[in-house]
Design a protein around this motif. Structure first.
Motif, PDB file in Angstrom:
ATOM      1  N   PRO A   8       5.312  83.028  -1.115  1.00 31.00           N
ATOM      2  CA  PRO A   8       4.701  81.964  -2.088  1.00 31.00           C
ATOM      3  C   PRO A   8       3.433  82.540  -2.518  1.00 31.00           C
ATOM      4  N   HIS A   9       2.750  83.509  -1.869  1.00 33.15           N
ATOM      5  CA  HIS A   9       1.532  83.940  -2.188  1.00 33.15           C
ATOM      6  C   HIS A   9       1.515  85.150  -3.375  1.00 33.15           C
ATOM      7  N   LEU A  10       2.894  85.508  -3.806  1.00 33.77           N
ATOM      8  CA  LEU A  10       3.015  86.695  -4.795  1.00 33.77           C
ATOM      9  C   LEU A  10       2.495  86.269  -5.990  1.00 33.77           C
ATOM     10  N   SER A  11       1.625  87.086  -6.577  1.00 33.85           N
ATOM     11  CA  SER A  11       1.007  86.923  -7.839  1.00 33.85           C
ATOM     12  C   SER A  11       1.958  87.125  -9.107  1.00 33.85           C
ATOM     13  N   TYR A  12       1.557  86.645 -10.047  1.00 33.40           N
ATOM     14  CA  TYR A  12       2.545  86.819 -11.314  1.00 33.40           C
ATOM     15  C   TYR A  12       2.542  88.485 -11.588  1.00 33.40           C
ATOM     16  N   SER A  13       1.756  89.229 -11.469  1.00 34.13           N
ATOM     17  CA  SER A  13       1.553  90.707 -11.542  1.00 34.13           C
ATOM     18  C   SER A  13       2.354  91.226 -10.516  1.00 34.13           C
ATOM     19  N   GLN A  14       2.409  90.746  -9.167  1.00 34.51           N
ATOM     20  CA  GLN A  14       3.421  91.238  -8.321  1.00 34.51           C
ATOM     21  C   GLN A  14       4.885  91.053  -8.663  1.00 34.51           C
ATOM     22  N   LEU A  15       5.046  89.727  -8.891  1.00 33.20           N
ATOM     23  CA  LEU A  15       6.418  89.445  -9.303  1.00 33.20           C
ATOM     24  C   LEU A  15       7.056  90.216 -10.610  1.00 33.20           C
ATOM     25  N   ARG A  16       6.090  90.274 -11.356  1.00 33.41           N
ATOM     26  CA  ARG A  16       6.508  91.198 -12.715  1.00 33.41           C
ATOM     27  C   ARG A  16       6.756  92.628 -12.391  1.00 33.41           C
ATOM     28  N   SER A  17       6.012  93.057 -11.549  1.00 36.04           N
ATOM     29  CA  SER A  17       6.046  94.454 -11.244  1.00 36.04           C
ATOM     30  C   SER A  17       7.191  95.045 -10.373  1.00 36.04           C
ATOM     31  N   ALA A  18       7.660  93.908  -9.341  1.00 37.99           N
ATOM     32  CA  ALA A  18       8.633  94.306  -8.647  1.00 37.99           C
ATOM     33  C   ALA A  18       9.931  94.146  -9.287  1.00 37.99           C
ATOM     34  N   ILE A  19      10.010  93.129 -10.266  1.00 37.03           N
ATOM     35  CA  ILE A  19      11.223  93.052 -11.350  1.00 37.03           C
ATOM     36  C   ILE A  19      11.371  94.311 -12.071  1.00 37.03           C
ATOM     37  N   LEU A  20      10.299  94.624 -12.848  1.00 37.16           N
ATOM     38  CA  LEU A  20      10.192  95.643 -13.918  1.00 37.16           C
ATOM     39  C   LEU A  20      10.372  97.107 -13.198  1.00 37.16           C
ATOM     40  N   SER A  21      10.113  97.281 -11.926  1.00 34.90           N
ATOM     41  CA  SER A  21       9.827  98.599 -11.404  1.00 34.90           C
ATOM     42  C   SER A  21      11.347  98.962 -10.666  1.00 34.90           C
ATOM     43  N   SER A  22      12.179  97.881 -10.513  1.00 32.55           N
ATOM     44  CA  SER A  22      13.440  98.216  -9.570  1.00 32.55           C
ATOM     45  C   SER A  22      14.504  97.912 -10.676  1.00 32.55           C
ATOM     46  N   THR A  23      14.560  98.042 -11.982  1.00 30.64           N
ATOM     47  CA  THR A  23      15.778  97.835 -12.794  1.00 30.64           C
ATOM     48  C   THR A  23      16.808  99.044 -12.603  1.00 30.64           C
ATOM     49  N   GLN A  24      17.887  98.631 -12.696  1.00 30.74           N
ATOM     50  CA  GLN A  24      19.060  99.494 -13.047  1.00 30.74           C
ATOM     51  C   GLN A  24      18.995 100.403 -14.114  1.00 30.74           C
ATOM     52  N   PRO A  25      18.806 101.886 -14.017  1.00 29.99           N
ATOM     53  CA  PRO A  25      18.646 102.511 -15.382  1.00 29.99           C
ATOM     54  C   PRO A  25      19.940 102.360 -16.247  1.00 29.99           C
TER      55      PRO A  25
END
Length: 420
Positions: A379-396
């Protein structure tokens, strides 16, 4: 230019039809009383036997010669954690770790799950949900700015947030937040009461996020258990004012939501709504917006609020079962971030039923749900960490090259693994 009260229409539009190692003794995910021990190749068989017995263990079986020798060991008359510590301190021992259980990819028993291609572990248009479910099926709170939700739906009841400081139906603003009887979210069209859906769109979006999973009923949301906060700002015709959208973001932030889904948009830019997005950013809130259903570029013909440039926004395009950009979906390498399934999505609907809808409105909430799953883990993840985790791990996805900023489809399993 239209004023700040310009109506914001529902984006869906297209209706198709009705690990770090824990101490061994504390690991519930490992075989009780058993360790896996790796020795350097230079350690002889008698020496391995001697090291294990002197530490208080019993060699059960040699497993392989990978980088030396790997053996299975059981504790003999002492705590497994003590045996693990002793073995780790011995010369020639490369590691001593729990014998972890490995689970199959988890899938729910909901009867309509077979029709939910979007959640599958394989396929160009799927988000790899079963891999994520092996680790987590619960999600943090998500505010849904929409037409409300049927909170009595059998696949939603229990997953709808309620205001614990409010007494339902007593005609009093118990928590002094300015709204009377806002128990299951709020109805901003009326200015009071719970966010009851009278259009259907918000109920569909809510089911994508947190339709009860593995309960033998209907569909599964990405979040088997969660907390959807209905913030109704659109009426029974699927329209709402930008002023009510501003109020809705304010309500969601004040009531503790750190993730907000917005499946709506307009070609008119409201400065007031942009200010609300800025305010949400200042409060550490991630906003996930549908890119729009005009089949055009948001770079040249923006759809707001998805096209706003704040760093707390994820703008989502819709892809089909093949991973292709849906013909109706907006796109833009500068203004749209990634793709997610949005074509022929089955979810909860009014009358305790289910319906298939298509639109970027259906793509956005699955990304919001992924963020909520990550935030549930930490619950301590920031919006930027959430955003980065989602966008950096997409299926090409080659079909999204030149169409979105991160040319891939949401991969919630990979996002969960990559989050800090």
């Amino acid at each position: 230019m239209p004023s700040a009260s310009t109506s914001l229409a529902v984006v869906a539009g297209l209706v198709v039809g009705a690990i770090a190692s824990a101490p061994a003794a504390a690991s519930a995910d490992a075989v009780p009383g058993q360790l896996v021990v790796g020795f350097h190749g230079s350690v002889s068989s008698p020496a391995r036997q001697r090291v294990i017995e002197q530490a208080g263990g019993r060699l059960v079986r040699r497993l392989s010669h990978i980088d030396g020798t790997v053996v299975r060991v059981r504790a003999k008359g002492l705590a497994l954690s003590a045996l693990q510590r002793r073995l780790r301190g011995q010369r020639g021992v490369r590691y001593a770790e729990p014998d972890y259980y490995l689970k199959k990819s988890t899938e729910p028993d909901d009867p309509l799950y077979a029709e939910q291609y979007a959640l599958a572990a394989t396929g160009a248009g799927a988000v790899n949900a079963p891999v994520a479910w092996t680790a987590r099926t619960t999600c943090a709170k998500v505010a849904v700015l929409d037409t409300g939700a049927q909170y009595s739906h059998p696949d939603l009841t229990g997953n709808i947030w309620h205001n614990s400081h409010e007494v339902a139906g007593n005609d009093v603003d118990d928590d002094h937040n300015g709204y009377v009887d806002d128990y299951y979210g709020v109805d901003l069209v009326k200015g009071r009461d719970s966010g009851v859906d009278d259009e259907g769109h918000g109920t569909h979006v809510s089911g994508i996020i947190a339709g009860h999973g593995d309960n033998g009923t209907g569909i599964s949301g990405l979040c088997w258990t969660g907390s959807v906060m209905p913030v109704k700002f659109m009426n029974s015709r699927g329209k709402g004012s930008s002023s009510d959208a501003v109020t809705g973001i304010d309500y969601a932030v004040r009531m503790g939501a750190k993730i907000v889904n917005g499946s709506f948009g307009s070609s008119s830019k409201s400065t007031a709504l942009a200010d609300a997005v800025d305010y949400a950013q200042s409060k550490g809130v991630l906003l996930v917006f549908a890119a729009g259903n005009d089949g055009t570029s948001n770079d040249s013909a923006p759809e707001y609020p998805a096209a706003l440039t704040d760093s707390n926004i994820i703008a989502v395009a819709a892809v089909t079962t093949t991973g292709a950009l849906a013909s109706f979906s907006n796109y833009g390498t500068k203004s749209v971030d990634l793709g997610a399934p949005g074509d022929s999505i089955i979810s909860t609907y009014l009358g305790s039923g289910y319906k298939v809808l298509s639109g970027t409105s259906m793509a956005s909430p699955i990304v919001a749900a992924a963020a909520a799953m990550l935030r549930s883990r930490d619950p301590h993840l920031s919006y930027s960490q959430l955003r980065s985790a989602i966008l950096s791990s997409t299926q090409p996805d080659a079909a999204l090259a030149g169409k979105v900023a991160h040319p891939g489809v949401l991969d919630v399993g990979a996002a969960l693994a990559s989050a800090p």
